[in-house]
Write a protein that holds these residues in place. Structure first.
Motif, PDB file in Angstrom:
ATOM      1  N   UNK A 175     -27.112  -0.413  13.934  1.00  0.00           N
ATOM      2  CA  UNK A 175     -26.150   0.479  13.292  1.00  0.00           C
ATOM      3  C   UNK A 175     -24.885   0.594  14.144  1.00  0.00           C
ATOM      4  N   UNK A 176     -23.725   0.498  13.486  1.00  0.00           N
ATOM      5  CA  UNK A 176     -22.463   0.604  14.209  1.00  0.00           C
ATOM      6  C   UNK A 176     -22.226   2.011  14.733  1.00  0.00           C
ATOM      7  N   UNK A 177     -22.788   2.983  14.049  1.00  0.00           N
ATOM      8  CA  UNK A 177     -22.547   4.376  14.416  1.00  0.00           C
ATOM      9  C   UNK A 177     -23.692   5.000  15.207  1.00  0.00           C
ATOM     10  N   UNK A 178     -24.705   4.201  15.531  1.00  0.00           N
ATOM     11  CA  UNK A 178     -25.832   4.735  16.277  1.00  0.00           C
ATOM     12  C   UNK A 178     -25.487   4.946  17.740  1.00  0.00           C
ATOM     13  N   UNK A 179     -26.333   5.658  18.466  1.00  0.00           N
ATOM     14  CA  UNK A 179     -26.088   5.901  19.893  1.00  0.00           C
ATOM     15  C   UNK A 179     -26.130   4.603  20.688  1.00  0.00           C
ATOM     16  N   UNK A 180     -25.322   4.543  21.745  1.00  0.00           N
ATOM     17  CA  UNK A 180     -25.219   3.352  22.582  1.00  0.00           C
ATOM     18  C   UNK A 180     -25.532   3.704  24.035  1.00  0.00           C
ATOM     19  N   UNK A 181     -26.208   2.772  24.699  1.00  0.00           N
ATOM     20  CA  UNK A 181     -26.475   2.907  26.126  1.00  0.00           C
ATOM     21  C   UNK A 181     -25.336   2.251  26.888  1.00  0.00           C
ATOM     22  N   UNK A 182     -24.730   3.001  27.808  1.00  0.00           N
ATOM     23  CA  UNK A 182     -23.629   2.482  28.608  1.00  0.00           C
ATOM     24  C   UNK A 182     -24.120   2.106  30.000  1.00  0.00           C
ATOM     25  N   UNK A 183     -23.747   0.916  30.446  1.00  0.00           N
ATOM     26  CA  UNK A 183     -24.075   0.447  31.790  1.00  0.00           C
ATOM     27  C   UNK A 183     -22.772   0.183  32.539  1.00  0.00           C
ATOM     28  N   UNK A 184     -22.450   1.057  33.475  1.00  0.00           N
ATOM     29  CA  UNK A 184     -21.204   0.940  34.235  1.00  0.00           C
ATOM     30  C   UNK A 184     -21.214  -0.334  35.079  1.00  0.00           C
ATOM     31  N   UNK A 185     -20.146  -1.135  34.942  1.00  0.00           N
ATOM     32  CA  UNK A 185     -20.051  -2.395  35.679  1.00  0.00           C
ATOM     33  C   UNK A 185     -18.992  -2.354  36.773  1.00  0.00           C
ATOM     34  N   UNK A 186     -17.876  -1.667  36.526  1.00  0.00           N
ATOM     35  CA  UNK A 186     -16.816  -1.585  37.533  1.00  0.00           C
ATOM     36  C   UNK A 186     -15.884  -0.431  37.190  1.00  0.00           C
ATOM     37  N   UNK A 187     -15.258   0.153  38.217  1.00  0.00           N
ATOM     38  CA  UNK A 187     -14.277   1.221  38.050  1.00  0.00           C
ATOM     39  C   UNK A 187     -12.950   0.772  38.652  1.00  0.00           C
TER      40      UNK A 187
END
Length: 425
Positions: A175-187
Motif C-alpha cells: 500500500x502506498x499509504x501504509x506505514x513505512x519503516x525508515x532506516x537512517x543511512x546518512x545525515x
C-alpha cells in the motif's frame, strides 16, 4: 607531416590505442590480469588427471544440449511469481544482478526505496521519495527533484533513509499509504551548503559534493535547490537500507582482524574494480588484479598502492566518450563537463571488501605535474575519506580529443590496515 611535439604526440597516441584493453566488461589491465593455475601433478597418473581436467573444462564450456531453460530466459510472469515470495532485502539483491531483474524486482513488489528528509530550522520536516533510480556496476544512483522545494535558507539538514513497508503481504502490491519503516543511512548539514566543495557548474546550476556520496544542485539565479543525487555503493546497501532505525544507522558486525601470516611481506594480491559513469553512461570500467606493495612503502600515514604507473605506458588506459555529469529536473536538464561518479571496490587478499565508496568527482588542473609536456595537458581526479585517498592523473590528447589515465594510486590509511589485520605498520 607532423614534426617535433606533434610527432611525439602521434607516437604516444598510436602506442596507447594499440594497448587498449576491454572496458565495461570488468576486464583486467595489461600486466594485471588474473590467471588460472592447472593442477600440479606428475607422472602417468598426473597426465591422466590433466587429460580428465582438460576434458572436464572443455565440457563445461559447451552449451547444454538437453536443457534450453535458464532463469534469465524465463517469461517475466514466471519470474514475477518467483520474486513475489522474496522479502524486500532479497529483492534488492536480485535487482542488482542485471537490468531485467532490476525492473522485475521493482515491479510494485518490494516497496523498498529511498527518501530524503529535509529538516527546517523551525523543526518542520519534508519527506521526499526518489524520482529516478539507476543501477550501475557497483552502485545505485537515486535522484530527487521537483517544483516545490523548501527555501534553502530555512533548511538546517538532510537525512538519507531507506524505506520499506511495515506490513507487506507478499502476493500483493504494498500500500502506498501504509506505514513505512525508515532506516537512517546518512545525515548532512545544509546550514552552509554554499561553503562546501563546489565540483562543477553550467549555465543553470552549481553542484556541491557532501560526503558520503551526496550531490546537491543549486539554481544559479535563485540559489535554491534544483535536485539531490545520492550515490549508494552496493557494499552493505541492503543492510543499510533496511536494518537501521529512523535515528540510528545500521552498524555492521564488529570486524575480526584477519591475521597476516607474513606481515613482513606487505599488502599483496589485492583486487580493485573502478568505475566512472553518469546516467548509465560508462566512461571507465575495469578490474586490476594482483596489486601489491612492500611493507614500509608508507607516506604520511598512508600505505601506497600503485595501480597504474606513469612510467609504464602499457598500463595507460583511455576514458571512453566525453566525460561529464548529466542532470535533470522536471523543467530543465543539462550536462556539466569534467564531472562524473567514481565507484571504487577494493578487495583484500582474501577477496573481502576492504574499501568501497561511490562519490561525485571532478577533473581539475593541477598546480604542478611530473608528466612531460609533450603528452598533453594534465589533469587530476582526487577523492579522500577517513579510510584512504584516490589520486588519478589524466592526460588530454588534443589530437584524438580524449583523456588517458596515466597514473592511478591508492593511499590506504595505515590505521585502517592495522585494524583490518591486527598489525602495527
Amino acid at each position: 607531416m607532423a614534426t617535433g611535439r606533434g610527432r611525439l604526440v602521434q607516437q604516444h597516441c598510436r602506442g596507447l590505442r594499440a594497448l587498449r584493453w576491454p572496458l565495461g566488461g570488468g576486464g583486467a589491465a595489461p600486466g594485471r590480469a588474473g590467471f588460472r593455475k592447472e593442477p600440479s601433478v606428475k607422472g602417468a597418473a598426473g597426465r591422466t588427471a590433466l587429460q580428465q581436467y582438460a576434458r572436464w573444462e572443455k565440457d563445461c564450456e559447451k552449451p547444454p544440449t538437453n536443457c534450453s531453460v535458464s532463469l534469465d530466459r524465463m517469461p517475466p510472469e514466471i519470474l514475477l511469481k518467483i520474486f513475489s515470495y522474496l522479502d524486500a532485502a532479497t529483492l534488492l539483491c536480485a535487482g542488482c544482478v542485471n537490468r531485467r531483474f532490476y525492473h522485475l524486482a521493482n515491479d510494485k513488489i518490494s516497496g523498498l526505496g529511498w527518501v530524503i528528509i529535509l529538516k527546517e530550522k523551525s523543526g518542520r520536516e519534508h519527506v521526499l521519495k526518489h524520482v529516478d533510480l539507476s543501477i550501475n556496476d557497483a552502485s545505485a544512483t537515486a535522484v530527487w527533484y521537483g517544483k516545490h522545494w523548501p527555501r534553502l535558507a530555512a533548511l538546517s539538514g538532510l537525512d538519507l533513509c531507506g524505506v520499506m513497508p511495515v506490513f507487506m503481504h507478499r502476493p500483493k502490491t504494498p500500500s502506498k499509504n501504509g506505514p513505512r519503516w525508515h532506516s537512517l543511512m546518512a545525515e548532512y548539514n545544509l546550514s552552509d551548503l554554499t561553503g562546501s566543495t563546489m565540483i562543477g557548474c553550467d549555465g543553470l546550476i552549481r553542484i556541491f559534493c557532501l560526503n558520503p556520496g551526496l550531490l546537491v544542485g543549486l539554481w544559479k539565479r535563485e540559489e535554491e535547490l534544483a535536485f539531490v543525487m545520492a550515490n549508494l555503493h552496493f557494499h552493505h546497501l541492503v543492510e543499510r537500507s533496511a536494518l537501521g532505525s529512523a535515528t540510528v544507522p545500521y552498524e555492521p558486525p564488529p570486524h575480526s582482524p584477519l591475521l597476516d601470516d607474513n606481515p613482513e611481506y606487505g599488502l599483496h594480491d589485492y583486487q580493485l574494480h573502478v568505475d566512472m559513469h553518469s546516467s548509465g553512461i560508462s566512461y571507465l570500467s575495469g578490474t586490476f588484479r594482483s596489486l601489491c606493495t612492500k611493507k614500509g612503502y608508507i607516506e604520511n600515514g598512508y600505505v601506497k598502492l600503485v595501480v597504474i604507473s606513469f612510467k609504464n605506458n602499457t598500463e595507460h588506459i583511455p576514458l571512453i566518450g566525453k566525460l561529464g555529469l548529466f542532470w535533470r529536473t522536471d523543467v530543465f536538464d543539462g550536462y556539466i563537463k569534467s564531472c562524473s561518479i567514481l565507484d571504487v571496490t577494493l578487495l583484500d587478499e582474501y577477496g573481502k571488501p576492504f574499501w568501497c565508496f561511490s562519490s561525485p568527482v571532478c577533473v581539475r588542473s593541477p598546480r604542478s605535474s611530473d608528466s612531460p609536456d609533450f603528452l598533453g595537458q594534465t589533469y587530476n581526479v582526487n577523492y579522500m575519506d577517513a579510510e584512504g585517498k584516490v589520486c588519478m592523473e589524466l592526460v588530454w590528447i588534443e589530437e584524438t580529443e580524449e583523456y588517458f589515465v596515466v597514473s592511478l594510486v591508492l593511499y590506504l590509511s595505515v590505521a585502517k590496515v592495522n585494524r583490518w589485520f591486527g598489525t602495527k605498520y
